[in-house]
Design a protein around this motif. Structure first.
Motif, PDB file in Angstrom:
ATOM      1  N   ALA A 189      -6.250  -0.255   0.044  1.00  0.00           N
ATOM      2  CA  ALA A 189      -6.234   1.214  -0.052  1.00  0.00           C
ATOM      3  C   ALA A 189      -7.550   1.793   0.463  1.00  0.00           C
ATOM      4  O   ALA A 189      -7.570   2.868   1.064  1.00  0.00           O
ATOM      5  CB  ALA A 189      -5.980   1.653  -1.491  1.00  0.00           C
ATOM      6  N   ILE A 190      -8.657   1.089   0.238  1.00  0.00           N
ATOM      7  CA  ILE A 190      -9.962   1.559   0.746  1.00  0.00           C
ATOM      8  C   ILE A 190      -9.957   1.527   2.272  1.00  0.00           C
ATOM      9  O   ILE A 190     -10.375   2.481   2.922  1.00  0.00           O
ATOM     10  CB  ILE A 190     -11.108   0.685   0.189  1.00  0.00           C
ATOM     11  CG1 ILE A 190     -11.253   0.884  -1.325  1.00  0.00           C
ATOM     12  CG2 ILE A 190     -12.428   1.000   0.893  1.00  0.00           C
ATOM     13  CD1 ILE A 190     -12.259  -0.057  -1.987  1.00  0.00           C
ATOM     14  N   ARG A 191      -9.468   0.428   2.828  1.00  0.00           N
ATOM     15  CA  ARG A 191      -9.466   0.284   4.299  1.00  0.00           C
ATOM     16  C   ARG A 191      -8.439   1.189   4.956  1.00  0.00           C
ATOM     17  O   ARG A 191      -8.638   1.680   6.058  1.00  0.00           O
ATOM     18  CB  ARG A 191      -9.151  -1.166   4.672  1.00  0.00           C
ATOM     19  CG  ARG A 191     -10.331  -2.112   4.691  1.00  0.00           C
ATOM     20  CD  ARG A 191     -10.014  -3.379   5.487  1.00  0.00           C
ATOM     21  NE  ARG A 191      -8.728  -3.959   5.150  1.00  0.00           N
ATOM     22  CZ  ARG A 191      -8.508  -4.785   4.138  1.00  0.00           C
ATOM     23  NH1 ARG A 191      -9.491  -5.148   3.358  1.00  0.00           N
ATOM     24  NH2 ARG A 191      -7.310  -5.267   3.894  1.00  0.00           N
ATOM     25  N   HIS A 192      -7.314   1.369   4.276  1.00  0.00           N
ATOM     26  CA  HIS A 192      -6.198   2.130   4.864  1.00  0.00           C
ATOM     27  C   HIS A 192      -5.700   3.170   3.866  1.00  0.00           C
ATOM     28  O   HIS A 192      -4.623   3.006   3.279  1.00  0.00           O
ATOM     29  CB  HIS A 192      -5.047   1.190   5.226  1.00  0.00           C
ATOM     30  CG  HIS A 192      -5.400   0.189   6.276  1.00  0.00           C
ATOM     31  ND1 HIS A 192      -5.511   0.525   7.603  1.00  0.00           N
ATOM     32  CD2 HIS A 192      -5.694  -1.126   6.176  1.00  0.00           C
ATOM     33  CE1 HIS A 192      -5.846  -0.557   8.293  1.00  0.00           C
ATOM     34  NE2 HIS A 192      -5.975  -1.566   7.456  1.00  0.00           N
ATOM     35  N   PRO A 193      -6.457   4.251   3.682  1.00  0.00           N
ATOM     36  CA  PRO A 193      -6.020   5.268   2.712  1.00  0.00           C
ATOM     37  C   PRO A 193      -4.666   5.873   3.049  1.00  0.00           C
ATOM     38  O   PRO A 193      -3.967   6.372   2.169  1.00  0.00           O
ATOM     39  CB  PRO A 193      -7.141   6.311   2.762  1.00  0.00           C
ATOM     40  CG  PRO A 193      -7.976   5.987   3.940  1.00  0.00           C
ATOM     41  CD  PRO A 193      -7.766   4.553   4.275  1.00  0.00           C
ATOM     42  N   GLU A 194      -4.272   5.781   4.313  1.00  0.00           N
ATOM     43  CA  GLU A 194      -2.951   6.325   4.677  1.00  0.00           C
ATOM     44  C   GLU A 194      -1.838   5.540   3.978  1.00  0.00           C
ATOM     45  O   GLU A 194      -0.760   6.084   3.727  1.00  0.00           O
ATOM     46  CB  GLU A 194      -2.771   6.322   6.205  1.00  0.00           C
ATOM     47  CG  GLU A 194      -2.411   4.995   6.846  1.00  0.00           C
ATOM     48  CD  GLU A 194      -3.611   4.054   7.007  1.00  0.00           C
ATOM     49  OE1 GLU A 194      -4.694   4.364   6.494  1.00  0.00           O
ATOM     50  OE2 GLU A 194      -3.432   2.993   7.634  1.00  0.00           O
TER      51      GLU A 194
END
Ligand code: FE2
Length: 260
Positions: free
Chosen positions: A143-148
């Motif tokens: 989720a940190i790397r890919h908030p989308e």
């Protein structure tokens, strides 16, 4: 204040171990202005199993202790349920609890990734009339790397809760930055302590709300505070009006986190 995620019941998980720990946490909660806690012991995370009945029984003992000690704290039941293959069947077997008897259910992803079946799970829970709240996504590496990808889960019908200690920087800069970025950009609905111990990992909810107020403005704080109260009464919880365009913001969020 209402704290929707705590490990305050003794001897069930890695939170309070003894009644003394539990009562110390209760006094600390009251001292900072918390009026209600939802006890959410870990469930099905590979280490701890705390089925609904066990949580209810321990919470009832806790209420008796609070009354005997004259501590003015209300206790509601819940669980922090690890996402696992048996979750929907466990619900049918009445082993799971929602938060304070509402439609909201606190679920936890593994820390390293977003499980591939998350969207389907959220969909299935919705069909059952349940509203999943994702616990501390700011501590999930994917989720940190890919908030989308977190944004997509919210669009599928999930909610998200950020942890006070993340906002206050106690889990490191990367998690702190993610926590604030998620708040700013409409990826968080609720703030809670995830408290495990009165001193070592306490509540600090007032401090976190004060920090939100000074960094993001009083409206953000009031939105989070109101959502915790609304959850308790099973009312609809909402994002700040301005933050509805989450999807369009994800690239900006990603850049922000990479820079930090
Ligand atoms: Fe927790």
């Amino acid at each position: 204040m209402i704290d929707i995620h705590t490990h305050i019941l003794p001897g069930l998980d890695d939170g309070a171990q003894t009644w003394e720990d539990t009562l110390n946490m209760a006094r600390a909660a009251v001292a900072e202005g918390i009026t209600t806690v939802i006890a959410t012991p870990h469930h099905a995370n590979g280490v701890y199993l705390n089925k609904a009945e066990a949580v209810r029984a321990q919470a009832e003992l806790f209420r008796e202790r609070l009354a005997a000690e004259g501590i003015p704290l209300k206790v509601e039941c819940g669980q922090e349920i690890r996402v696992h293959d048996d979750l929907l069947d466990a619900w049918q077997r009445n082993e799971l609890l929602t938060l304070a008897g509402s439609s909201y259910m606190l679920i936890e992803m593994p820390s390293g990734r977003i499980p591939s079946g998350m969207r389907d799970l959220i969909h299935e829970l919705k069909i059952l009339g349940l509203k999943p709240i994702i616990a501390h996504p700011e501590r999930n590496a994917e989720a940190i790397r890919h908030p989308e990808r977190l944004s997509e889960l919210l669009d599928a019908g999930a909610y998200a809760q950020v942890t006070t200690h993340s906002l206050l920087g106690l889990f490191g800069k990367k998690i702190e930055d993610a926590a604030w970025s998620f708040c700013r950009n409409g990826l968080v609905h609720l703030v809670s302590s995830d408290a495990h111990h009165a001193d070592l990992r306490g509540f600090r909810l007032r401090e976190a709300y004060d920090r939100i107020s000074s960094k993001l403005g009083e409206k953000f704080k009031e939105n989070f505070r109101q959502n915790a109260e609304d959850l308790l009464y099973n009312h609809t919880i909402r994002l700040m009006d301005h933050s509805r365009d989450r999807i369009s913001l994800w690239k900006k969020i990603e850049r922000f986190i990479r820079k930090s």
